[in-house]
Design a protein around this motif. Structure first.
Motif, PDB file in Angstrom:
ATOM      1  N   GLU A   1       0.539   6.138   2.135  1.00  0.00           N
ATOM      2  CA  GLU A   1       0.075   6.216   3.521  1.00  0.00           C
ATOM      3  C   GLU A   1       0.475   7.455   4.304  1.00  0.00           C
ATOM      4  OE1 GLU A   1      -0.161   1.531   4.653  1.00  0.00           O
ATOM      5  OE2 GLU A   1       1.851   2.415   4.506  1.00  0.00           O
ATOM      6  N   THR A   2       1.557   8.110   3.960  1.00  0.00           N
ATOM      7  CA  THR A   2       2.034   9.195   4.820  1.00  0.00           C
ATOM      8  C   THR A   2       2.042  10.535   4.089  1.00  0.00           C
ATOM      9  OG1 THR A   2       4.371   8.976   4.214  1.00  0.00           O
ATOM     10  CG2 THR A   2       3.568   7.542   5.999  1.00  0.00           C
ATOM     11  N   PRO A   3       2.025  11.628   4.857  1.00  0.00           N
ATOM     12  CA  PRO A   3       2.088  12.948   4.209  1.00  0.00           C
ATOM     13  C   PRO A   3       3.366  13.141   3.393  1.00  0.00           C
ATOM     14  CG  PRO A   3       1.488  13.173   6.527  1.00  0.00           C
ATOM     15  CD  PRO A   3       1.844  11.727   6.303  1.00  0.00           C
ATOM     16  N   TRP A   4       4.495  12.608   3.862  1.00  0.00           N
ATOM     17  CA  TRP A   4       5.740  12.782   3.111  1.00  0.00           C
ATOM     18  C   TRP A   4       5.744  11.933   1.840  1.00  0.00           C
ATOM     19  CZ3 TRP A   4       5.374  12.011   8.285  1.00  0.00           C
ATOM     20  CH2 TRP A   4       5.501  10.699   8.754  1.00  0.00           C
ATOM     21  N   GLN A   5       5.025  10.794   1.831  1.00  0.00           N
ATOM     22  CA  GLN A   5       4.895  10.021   0.589  1.00  0.00           C
ATOM     23  C   GLN A   5       4.042  10.809  -0.414  1.00  0.00           C
ATOM     24  OE1 GLN A   5       3.367   6.294   2.140  1.00  0.00           O
ATOM     25  NE2 GLN A   5       5.426   5.396   2.258  1.00  0.00           N
ATOM     26  N   ARG A   6       2.968  11.439   0.065  1.00  0.00           N
ATOM     27  CA  ARG A   6       2.146  12.269  -0.823  1.00  0.00           C
ATOM     28  C   ARG A   6       2.971  13.435  -1.383  1.00  0.00           C
ATOM     29  NH1 ARG A   6      -1.511  10.991   3.201  1.00  0.00           N
ATOM     30  NH2 ARG A   6      -1.345  13.006   4.251  1.00  0.00           N
ATOM     31  N   ARG A   7       3.784  14.059  -0.542  1.00  0.00           N
ATOM     32  CA  ARG A   7       4.639  15.168  -0.975  1.00  0.00           C
ATOM     33  C   ARG A   7       5.662  14.690  -2.008  1.00  0.00           C
ATOM     34  NH1 ARG A   7       7.383  16.378   3.499  1.00  0.00           N
ATOM     35  NH2 ARG A   7       5.409  16.820   4.517  1.00  0.00           N
ATOM     36  N   TYR A   8       6.206  13.497  -1.793  1.00  0.00           N
ATOM     37  CA  TYR A   8       7.179  12.920  -2.734  1.00  0.00           C
ATOM     38  C   TYR A   8       6.550  12.805  -4.126  1.00  0.00           C
ATOM     39  CZ  TYR A   8      10.554   9.529  -4.621  1.00  0.00           C
ATOM     40  OH  TYR A   8      11.489   8.873  -5.393  1.00  0.00           O
ATOM     41  N   VAL A   9       5.303  12.335  -4.182  1.00  0.00           N
ATOM     42  CA  VAL A   9       4.612  12.198  -5.473  1.00  0.00           C
ATOM     43  C   VAL A   9       4.353  13.572  -6.081  1.00  0.00           C
ATOM     44  CG1 VAL A   9       2.500  11.410  -6.611  1.00  0.00           C
ATOM     45  CG2 VAL A   9       3.570   9.981  -4.854  1.00  0.00           C
ATOM     46  N   ARG A  10       3.907  14.524  -5.275  1.00  0.00           N
ATOM     47  CA  ARG A  10       3.635  15.877  -5.805  1.00  0.00           C
ATOM     48  C   ARG A  10       4.884  16.537  -6.382  1.00  0.00           C
ATOM     49  NH1 ARG A  10       0.545  16.501  -1.095  1.00  0.00           N
ATOM     50  NH2 ARG A  10       2.181  17.835  -0.219  1.00  0.00           N
TER      51      ARG A  10
ATOM     52  N   PRO B   1      -1.143  14.492 -13.817  1.00  0.00           N
ATOM     53  CA  PRO B   1      -0.508  15.599 -13.099  1.00  0.00           C
ATOM     54  C   PRO B   1      -0.108  15.155 -11.683  1.00  0.00           C
ATOM     55  CG  PRO B   1      -2.527  16.345 -14.173  1.00  0.00           C
ATOM     56  CD  PRO B   1      -2.498  14.848 -14.292  1.00  0.00           C
ATOM     57  N   PRO B   2       1.070  15.550 -11.207  1.00  0.00           N
ATOM     58  CA  PRO B   2       1.524  15.122  -9.880  1.00  0.00           C
ATOM     59  C   PRO B   2       0.510  15.378  -8.769  1.00  0.00           C
ATOM     60  CG  PRO B   2       3.329  16.166 -11.035  1.00  0.00           C
ATOM     61  CD  PRO B   2       2.103  16.348 -11.889  1.00  0.00           C
ATOM     62  N   ALA B   3      -0.226  16.478  -8.840  1.00  0.00           N
ATOM     63  CA  ALA B   3      -1.206  16.801  -7.800  1.00  0.00           C
ATOM     64  C   ALA B   3      -2.405  15.846  -7.807  1.00  0.00           C
ATOM     65  CB  ALA B   3      -1.687  18.241  -7.960  1.00  0.00           C
ATOM     66  N   LYS B   4      -2.588  15.096  -8.893  1.00  0.00           N
ATOM     67  CA  LYS B   4      -3.729  14.178  -9.001  1.00  0.00           C
ATOM     68  C   LYS B   4      -3.323  12.705  -8.974  1.00  0.00           C
ATOM     69  CE  LYS B   4      -6.518  17.515 -11.393  1.00  0.00           C
ATOM     70  NZ  LYS B   4      -7.744  17.688 -12.102  1.00  0.00           N
ATOM     71  N   ALA B   5      -2.037  12.427  -8.942  1.00  0.00           N
ATOM     72  CA  ALA B   5      -1.564  11.039  -9.063  1.00  0.00           C
ATOM     73  C   ALA B   5      -1.950  10.167  -7.873  1.00  0.00           C
ATOM     74  CB  ALA B   5      -0.057  11.023  -9.282  1.00  0.00           C
ATOM     75  N   VAL B   6      -1.897  10.704  -6.658  1.00  0.00           N
ATOM     76  CA  VAL B   6      -2.283   9.907  -5.487  1.00  0.00           C
ATOM     77  C   VAL B   6      -3.765   9.536  -5.581  1.00  0.00           C
ATOM     78  CG1 VAL B   6      -2.579   9.930  -2.972  1.00  0.00           C
ATOM     79  CG2 VAL B   6      -0.455  10.786  -3.996  1.00  0.00           C
TER      80      VAL B   6
ATOM     81  N   ARG C   1       0.799  -1.227   0.000  1.00  0.00           N
ATOM     82  CA  ARG C   1       0.000   0.000   0.000  1.00  0.00           C
ATOM     83  C   ARG C   1       0.833   1.279   0.000  1.00  0.00           C
ATOM     84  NH1 ARG C   1      -5.004  -1.286   4.087  1.00  0.00           N
ATOM     85  NH2 ARG C   1      -6.224  -2.457   2.548  1.00  0.00           N
ATOM     86  N   GLY C   2       1.604   1.496   1.042  1.00  0.00           N
ATOM     87  CA  GLY C   2       2.319   2.770   1.191  1.00  0.00           C
ATOM     88  C   GLY C   2       3.389   2.990   0.156  1.00  0.00           C
ATOM     89  N   ARG C   3       4.450   2.190   0.229  1.00  0.00           N
ATOM     90  CA  ARG C   3       5.554   2.332  -0.720  1.00  0.00           C
ATOM     91  C   ARG C   3       5.118   1.949  -2.119  1.00  0.00           C
ATOM     92  NH1 ARG C   3       9.349  -1.258   2.993  1.00  0.00           N
ATOM     93  NH2 ARG C   3       7.281  -2.085   3.422  1.00  0.00           N
ATOM     94  N   THR C   4       4.365   0.850  -2.234  1.00  0.00           N
ATOM     95  CA  THR C   4       3.877   0.428  -3.557  1.00  0.00           C
ATOM     96  C   THR C   4       2.971   1.493  -4.150  1.00  0.00           C
ATOM     97  OG1 THR C   4       4.066  -1.920  -3.031  1.00  0.00           O
ATOM     98  CG2 THR C   4       2.503  -1.329  -4.766  1.00  0.00           C
ATOM     99  N   GLY C   5       2.041   2.016  -3.360  1.00  0.00           N
ATOM    100  CA  GLY C   5       1.147   3.070  -3.850  1.00  0.00           C
ATOM    101  C   GLY C   5       1.907   4.314  -4.264  1.00  0.00           C
ATOM    102  N   THR C   6       2.928   4.676  -3.492  1.00  0.00           N
ATOM    103  CA  THR C   6       3.745   5.841  -3.820  1.00  0.00           C
ATOM    104  C   THR C   6       4.450   5.627  -5.157  1.00  0.00           C
ATOM    105  OG1 THR C   6       4.051   6.321  -1.471  1.00  0.00           O
ATOM    106  CG2 THR C   6       5.620   7.335  -3.008  1.00  0.00           C
ATOM    107  N   ALA C   7       5.057   4.458  -5.340  1.00  0.00           N
ATOM    108  CA  ALA C   7       5.746   4.155  -6.600  1.00  0.00           C
ATOM    109  C   ALA C   7       4.756   4.109  -7.767  1.00  0.00           C
ATOM    110  CB  ALA C   7       6.500   2.835  -6.480  1.00  0.00           C
ATOM    111  N   LEU C   8       3.584   3.523  -7.557  1.00  0.00           N
ATOM    112  CA  LEU C   8       2.575   3.491  -8.622  1.00  0.00           C
ATOM    113  C   LEU C   8       2.120   4.907  -8.984  1.00  0.00           C
ATOM    114  CD1 LEU C   8       0.420   0.413  -7.543  1.00  0.00           C
ATOM    115  CD2 LEU C   8       2.012   0.541  -9.474  1.00  0.00           C
ATOM    116  N   ALA C   9       1.984   5.769  -7.988  1.00  0.00           N
ATOM    117  CA  ALA C   9       1.604   7.159  -8.263  1.00  0.00           C
ATOM    118  C   ALA C   9       2.700   7.853  -9.082  1.00  0.00           C
ATOM    119  CB  ALA C   9       1.327   7.901  -6.962  1.00  0.00           C
ATOM    120  N   CYS C  10       3.959   7.543  -8.795  1.00  0.00           N
ATOM    121  CA  CYS C  10       5.053   8.095  -9.595  1.00  0.00           C
ATOM    122  C   CYS C  10       4.985   7.586 -11.035  1.00  0.00           C
ATOM    123  CB  CYS C  10       6.398   7.766  -8.958  1.00  0.00           C
ATOM    124  SG  CYS C  10       6.684   8.643  -7.392  1.00  0.00           S
ATOM    125  N   LEU C  11       4.633   6.310 -11.219  1.00  0.00           N
ATOM    126  CA  LEU C  11       4.459   5.787 -12.579  1.00  0.00           C
ATOM    127  C   LEU C  11       3.319   6.511 -13.278  1.00  0.00           C
ATOM    128  CD1 LEU C  11       4.897   1.908 -12.207  1.00  0.00           C
ATOM    129  CD2 LEU C  11       6.609   3.624 -12.783  1.00  0.00           C
TER     130      LEU C  11
END
Length: 144
Positions: A130-139, A112-117, A95-105
């Motif tokens: 899962e975390t605010p810093w993961q969301r920021r990483y994607v943005r 758009p980065p603001a809509k990827a999550v 979920r967390g790391r996988t979701g973050t990486a999928l959002a980057c893909l």
């Protein structure tokens, strides 16, 4: 003919371009069906070997990748290979790391980065990233 995932398969995310990528939890058994051709494992310590080509990104649970430049290179490779191969992105819980990486893909695929999550939460898992810093990483992730 590309050798990619069944779109209805467990954990399969369809990116806007049509590329299919499977996200999964490494703590769970391998789903039935074909194995990945290429996998990216997002873990704090090196995973056991697998029978297919894989890359390990040191990425501790609830955190961010240890080496952001290497993470970007690996995610670009995964996105590129997903056009013709079965690519899997996996962490311990899927979920967390996988979701973050999928959002980057998704960003690499034109979301758009603001809509990827939101895209990944809608099309993959509502608890992804899962975390605010993961969301920021994607943005802050760019398709440069």
């Amino acid at each position: 003919m590309p050798d990619t995932w069944n779109p209805a398969g467990a954990g399969v995310l369809r990116l806007p371009s049509g590329r299919l990528v499977r996200g999964r939890a490494l703590r769970r058994p391998l789903p039935p069906g074909p194995a990945p051709a290429f996998a990216v494992h997002l873990l704090g310590k090196q995973p056991p070997p697998v029978a297919w080509e894989s890359r390990w990104l040191r990425w501790p649970d609830f955190r961010l990748p240890h080496d952001p430049d290497r993470a970007r290179e690996t995610l670009v490779e995964a996105w590129s290979r997903a056009a013709t191969e079965r690519v899997e992105i996996a962490c311990g819980g899927g979920r967390g790391r996988t979701g973050t990486a999928l959002a980057c893909l998704a960003v690499l695929d034109g979301v758009p980065p603001a809509k990827a999550v939101s895209y990944v939460r809608h099309h993959y898992d509502r608890h992804a990233v899962e975390t605010p810093w993961q969301r920021r990483y994607v943005r802050c992730f760019s398709a440069r």
